[in-house]
Design a protein around this motif. Structure first.
Motif, short mmCIF file in Angstrom:
data_model
loop_
_atom_site.label_atom_id
_atom_site.label_comp_id
_atom_site.label_asym_id
_atom_site.label_seq_id
_atom_site.Cartn_x
_atom_site.Cartn_y
_atom_site.Cartn_z
N UNK A 92 -0.35 27.48 -36.40
CA UNK A 92 -1.63 27.66 -35.71
C UNK A 92 -1.61 27.31 -34.24
N UNK A 93 -0.44 26.91 -33.72
CA UNK A 93 -0.34 26.54 -32.31
C UNK A 93 -0.17 27.79 -31.45
N UNK A 94 -0.63 27.72 -30.22
CA UNK A 94 -0.32 28.77 -29.26
C UNK A 94 1.15 28.60 -28.87
N UNK A 95 1.72 29.66 -28.29
CA UNK A 95 3.11 29.55 -27.86
C UNK A 95 3.29 28.46 -26.83
N UNK A 96 2.31 28.33 -25.94
CA UNK A 96 2.39 27.31 -24.89
C UNK A 96 2.38 25.91 -25.49
#
Length: 218
Positions: A92-96
């Protein structure tokens, strides 16, 4: 982790703050006793702060649950580095944010920062070490040291809520900019973290409609 202030120590610090700066009297009078906002320290604490930034409270909680489940409850630099960015994104994390998780973990493994002994560093040095890591800004470093390490004389002057509460306290028309807020907060040493908690408590009560605020004339 540095022991967080006790309720008695917080009360003593509030009295010292008012004696040093009467502009805080209204905030103190309208804000009931509060406890220190303590959070998990170390790598886990900083990684979680990064994960929770710029999303709602509910979304942050949901994403963090998925991260914990995905890492099988082992929130360590080694466990995060063992997963690639795409795997972390699957939690669920963004790539950043996934890359920042790696950056912070690698900094610990390389010895650029030692979360196990961070409390040995002075506040300014700890902030410098943290902000040298890509993805960790000054506000994040300061709030980490306050909430996750229990440091008592840190002031995240870039926080908009604190700036607005400072404007109320001083009866100003415009809230201070970050550099101005740092200078203003110098009067609150060595209790700047308590001052931040106090201003946050006051700000929250006003915004929730629990107390009224008399705005300065334009």
């Amino acid at each position: 982790m540095i022991p967080a202030p006790t309720p008695l120590e917080i009360a003593d610090a509030r009295r010292a703050l008012i004696a040093a700066d009467p502009a805080l009297a209204q905030a103190d009078a309208r804000t009931p006793a509060f406890e220190w906002r303590s959070r998990t320290g170390g790598y886990e604490g900083l990684f979680r702060m990064i994960v929770e930034q710029q999303v709602s409270v509910a979304a942050a909680a949901a994403i963090w649950r998925r991260v914990v489940e995905g890492l099988e409850g082992e929130i360590t630099p080694e466990a995060v580095l063992a997963r690639d960015v795409e795997t972390l994104r699957g939690f669920g994390l963004s790539g950043q944010k996934a890359r920042y998780g790696h950056e912070i973990a690698q900094a610990h493994v390389d010895g650029r920062i030692d979360f196990d002994h961070l409390e040995r560093l002075a506040d300014d040095e700890a902030i410098a070490r943290l902000t040298a890591i890509r993805g960790v800004g000054r506000w994040t470093a300061e709030t980490f040291l306050m909430f996750c390490e229990g440091r008592r004389d840190v002031f995240p002057a870039g926080d908009i809520a604190l700036q607005e509460a400072m404007r109320w306290a001083d009866g100003a028309v415009l809230r201070p900019r970050e550099k101005e807020a740092y200078v203003r907060a110098e009067a609150w040493r060595p209790h700047r973290s308590i001052a931040a908690h106090l201003l946050w408590g006051w700000y929250g009560a006003v915004k929730r409609g629990e107390i009224a605020l008399e705005e300065p004339a334009a």
